[in-house]
Scaffold this motif. Structure first.
Motif, PDB file in Angstrom:
ATOM      1  N   LYS A 159    -118.833 -13.589  50.546  1.00  0.00           N
ATOM      2  CA  LYS A 159    -119.551 -13.312  49.273  1.00  0.00           C
ATOM      3  C   LYS A 159    -119.013 -11.984  48.679  1.00  0.00           C
ATOM      4  N   GLY A 160    -118.247 -11.112  49.367  1.00  0.00           N
ATOM      5  CA  GLY A 160    -117.935  -9.848  48.783  1.00  0.00           C
ATOM      6  C   GLY A 160    -116.929  -9.093  49.619  1.00  0.00           C
ATOM      7  N   LEU A 161    -116.348  -8.054  49.286  1.00  0.00           N
ATOM      8  CA  LEU A 161    -115.293  -7.407  50.102  1.00  0.00           C
ATOM      9  C   LEU A 161    -115.386  -5.706  49.724  1.00  0.00           C
ATOM     10  N   VAL A 162    -115.365  -5.060  51.011  1.00  0.00           N
ATOM     11  CA  VAL A 162    -114.975  -3.692  51.004  1.00  0.00           C
ATOM     12  C   VAL A 162    -113.546  -3.404  51.842  1.00  0.00           C
ATOM     13  N   THR A 163    -112.376  -2.867  51.123  1.00  0.00           N
ATOM     14  CA  THR A 163    -111.476  -2.230  51.702  1.00  0.00           C
ATOM     15  C   THR A 163    -111.404  -0.842  51.877  1.00  0.00           C
ATOM     16  N   VAL A 164    -110.792  -0.273  52.871  1.00  0.00           N
ATOM     17  CA  VAL A 164    -111.008   1.373  52.983  1.00  0.00           C
ATOM     18  C   VAL A 164    -109.392   1.719  53.658  1.00  0.00           C
ATOM     19  N   ALA A 165    -108.802   2.635  52.871  1.00  0.00           N
ATOM     20  CA  ALA A 165    -107.449   3.336  53.154  1.00  0.00           C
ATOM     21  C   ALA A 165    -106.713   2.153  53.435  1.00  0.00           C
ATOM     22  N   GLY A 166    -106.445   1.250  52.411  1.00  0.00           N
ATOM     23  CA  GLY A 166    -106.106   0.044  52.654  1.00  0.00           C
ATOM     24  C   GLY A 166    -104.343   0.072  52.693  1.00  0.00           C
ATOM     25  N   HIS A 167    -103.744  -0.669  53.634  1.00  0.00           N
ATOM     26  CA  HIS A 167    -102.210  -0.801  53.555  1.00  0.00           C
ATOM     27  C   HIS A 167    -102.143  -2.078  53.021  1.00  0.00           C
ATOM     28  N   TYR A 168    -101.630  -2.091  51.494  1.00  0.00           N
ATOM     29  CA  TYR A 168    -101.522  -3.309  51.038  1.00  0.00           C
ATOM     30  C   TYR A 168    -100.208  -3.754  51.014  1.00  0.00           C
ATOM     31  N   ARG A 169     -99.931  -5.177  50.825  1.00  0.00           N
ATOM     32  CA  ARG A 169     -98.454  -5.619  51.127  1.00  0.00           C
ATOM     33  C   ARG A 169     -98.080  -6.225  50.123  1.00  0.00           C
ATOM     34  N   ASP A 170     -96.712  -5.708  49.460  1.00  0.00           N
ATOM     35  CA  ASP A 170     -95.879  -6.435  48.397  1.00  0.00           C
ATOM     36  C   ASP A 170     -94.479  -5.995  48.906  1.00  0.00           C
ATOM     37  N   ARG A 171     -93.581  -6.673  48.285  1.00  0.00           N
ATOM     38  CA  ARG A 171     -92.263  -6.299  48.675  1.00  0.00           C
ATOM     39  C   ARG A 171     -91.859  -4.647  48.219  1.00  0.00           C
ATOM     40  N   GLU A 172     -92.295  -4.693  46.948  1.00  0.00           N
ATOM     41  CA  GLU A 172     -91.910  -2.840  46.499  1.00  0.00           C
ATOM     42  C   GLU A 172     -92.813  -2.034  47.583  1.00  0.00           C
ATOM     43  N   GLY A 173     -93.822  -2.320  48.073  1.00  0.00           N
ATOM     44  CA  GLY A 173     -94.462  -1.363  49.128  1.00  0.00           C
ATOM     45  C   GLY A 173     -93.984  -1.464  50.252  1.00  0.00           C
ATOM     46  N   ASP A 174     -93.342  -2.557  50.913  1.00  0.00           N
ATOM     47  CA  ASP A 174     -92.666  -2.650  51.997  1.00  0.00           C
ATOM     48  C   ASP A 174     -91.444  -2.076  51.974  1.00  0.00           C
ATOM     49  N   ILE A 175     -90.768  -1.943  51.103  1.00  0.00           N
ATOM     50  CA  ILE A 175     -89.685  -0.900  50.873  1.00  0.00           C
ATOM     51  C   ILE A 175     -89.851   0.441  50.994  1.00  0.00           C
ATOM     52  N   GLN A 176     -91.020   0.834  50.245  1.00  0.00           N
ATOM     53  CA  GLN A 176     -91.371   2.251  50.177  1.00  0.00           C
ATOM     54  C   GLN A 176     -91.813   2.582  51.684  1.00  0.00           C
ATOM     55  N   TRP A 177     -92.508   1.614  52.385  1.00  0.00           N
ATOM     56  CA  TRP A 177     -92.948   1.810  53.678  1.00  0.00           C
ATOM     57  C   TRP A 177     -91.660   2.196  54.670  1.00  0.00           C
ATOM     58  N   MET A 178     -90.445   1.200  54.745  1.00  0.00           N
ATOM     59  CA  MET A 178     -89.595   1.516  55.534  1.00  0.00           C
ATOM     60  C   MET A 178     -88.677   2.325  55.149  1.00  0.00           C
ATOM     61  N   GLU A 277    -100.120   4.206  45.349  1.00  0.00           N
ATOM     62  CA  GLU A 277     -99.574   3.589  44.297  1.00  0.00           C
ATOM     63  C   GLU A 277     -99.636   2.063  44.330  1.00  0.00           C
ATOM     64  N   VAL A 278     -99.279   1.450  45.611  1.00  0.00           N
ATOM     65  CA  VAL A 278     -99.349   0.094  45.769  1.00  0.00           C
ATOM     66  C   VAL A 278    -101.113  -0.326  46.127  1.00  0.00           C
ATOM     67  N   ALA A 279    -101.957   0.422  46.294  1.00  0.00           N
ATOM     68  CA  ALA A 279    -103.290   0.090  46.322  1.00  0.00           C
ATOM     69  C   ALA A 279    -103.634   0.046  45.018  1.00  0.00           C
ATOM     70  N   LYS A 280    -103.445   0.923  43.916  1.00  0.00           N
ATOM     71  CA  LYS A 280    -103.779   0.880  42.637  1.00  0.00           C
ATOM     72  C   LYS A 280    -103.056  -0.365  42.053  1.00  0.00           C
ATOM     73  N   ARG A 281    -101.990  -0.707  42.481  1.00  0.00           N
ATOM     74  CA  ARG A 281    -101.354  -1.888  41.854  1.00  0.00           C
ATOM     75  C   ARG A 281    -102.085  -3.219  42.373  1.00  0.00           C
ATOM     76  N   GLN A 282    -102.558  -3.357  43.701  1.00  0.00           N
ATOM     77  CA  GLN A 282    -103.189  -4.366  43.921  1.00  0.00           C
ATOM     78  C   GLN A 282    -104.674  -4.522  43.355  1.00  0.00           C
ATOM     79  N   PHE A 283    -105.257  -3.366  43.413  1.00  0.00           N
ATOM     80  CA  PHE A 283    -106.543  -3.148  42.732  1.00  0.00           C
ATOM     81  C   PHE A 283    -106.659  -4.024  41.260  1.00  0.00           C
ATOM     82  N   GLU A 284    -105.569  -3.415  40.387  1.00  0.00           N
ATOM     83  CA  GLU A 284    -105.540  -4.077  39.226  1.00  0.00           C
ATOM     84  C   GLU A 284    -105.039  -5.354  39.194  1.00  0.00           C
TER      85      GLU A 284
END
Length: 327
Positions: A159-178, A277-284
């Motif tokens: 019924k709802g969600l809370v995420t904390v200090a998330g490592h969110y995943r998309d291609r741009e974020g994975d490139i930054q990670w690596m 910045e990846v977190a903000k992108r996913q939240f938006e």
């Protein structure tokens, strides 16, 4: 590449109760060891109940996912205790392949499997007589956030969600990670080689999950090593990473799930949490009308794992959010 990755990782520093195996009671909560099924595999968890819970009363409930390679005794347990102290039923559990749960090869990192395990954990909670099955919500930390985001967006049991200090995943974020696109492609390629080797011969090619200097491990960098190896020294967490995990890990992304999330959502993050910045992108990208981004300045990523003051504050924020959903 080494400098870039270590620079990024430096941010991390700043059923029924009859299934129980045993139980533990403190003045603040009751813990019961439980087992449940996910995709035919037996998973083991620690179920935390309010110390004064009443038979016949229904309580809200929350399954918890932790970071990449997590064991339930780490941050999930810290939050489960705090949720139980505030009147929730909370489940910290080992996903398949890890800890006390079943599954081979051991320590495989498979995000899709964790999504399914999170759904199974929620369904297990719904089966308990003391749980209100209309008040089951998701909670996750670090990379578990990207997996719980998908579980909650896909399954109506949440019924709802809370995420904390998330490592969110998309291609741009994975490139930054690596560090670079080339480094990412190298890791994907070596993961596929290891995966094909396993499929053809049954051999599991393992590397450490963390290491101070090696760059071919699951989570490279001294700061990650400094935190995780203490758990390995205690025998609570296994410093192992099947290399074929990379073939599964880097196929996964959470942005698609974010774009589908219609349920109430609280994201807690900070400038010093991983990839802000990846977190903000996913939240938006989240279309939910009831959503909130709680930005916390310079709180360090690992403070959300084991800093008592931050644990208390974050648990209180999550409980307040959940309670607002149920009003």
């Amino acid at each position: 590449m080494k400098t870039i990755i270590i620079g990024l990782l430096s941010l991390i520093t700043t059923g029924a109760i009859a299934q129980k195996l045993n139980s533990q009671t403190t003045k603040n909560y009751i813990m019961k060891k439980v087992k449940f099924q996910s995709s035919g595999l037996e998973l083991v968890g620690d179920l935390y109940l309010p110390v004064n819970y009443e038979e016949g009363k229904k309580y809200p409930a929350v399954p918890i996912l932790g970071p990449m390679t997590f064991a339930k005794e780490q941050a999930p347990t810290e939050y489960a205790k705090r949720f139980a102290e505030q009147g929730y039923v909370a489940l910290a559990f080992d996903p398949r392949y890890r800890g006390e749960s079943a599954g081979l090869p051991r320590e495989l990192e498979d995000p899709i499997a964790k999504v399914e395990d999170a759904k199974a954990a929620a369904k297990y909670l719904a089966s308990l007589s003391m749980v209100n099955d209309e008040q089951i919500v998701g909670f996750a930390l670090c990379q578990g956030s990207s997996e719980m985001l998908r579980a909650v967006s896909e399954d109506s049991i949440f019924k709802g969600l809370v995420t904390v200090a998330g490592h969110y995943r998309d291609r741009e974020g994975d490139i930054q990670w690596m560090g670079t696109e080339e480094a990412l492609e190298e890791r994907i390629a070596s993961g596929k080689v290891a995966y094909n080797t396993y499929k053809q011969t049954g051999e599991v090619i393992n590397v450490p999950a963390v290491d101070e200097t090696r760059m071919d491990v699951g989570m490279p960098g001294k700061f990650v090593w400094d935190w995780y190896h203490t758990w390995s020294d205690k025998g609570i967490w296994v410093n192992n990473y099947p290399k074929m995990s990379d073939a599964l890990l880097f196929e996964y992304e959470s942005l698609t799930a974010a774009k589908k999330l219609e349920k109430p959502y609280l994201m807690i993050h900070s400038d010093n949490s991983f990839l802000p910045e990846v977190a903000k992108r996913q939240f938006e990208a989240v279309p939910a009308t009831m959503k909130k981004l709680q930005w916390e300045g310079e709180t360090g990523h690992l403070q959300y794992y084991d800093d008592t003051e931050i644990l208390d504050r974050t648990a209180n924020q999550a409980i307040a959010w959940y309670n607002s959903i149920f009003e």
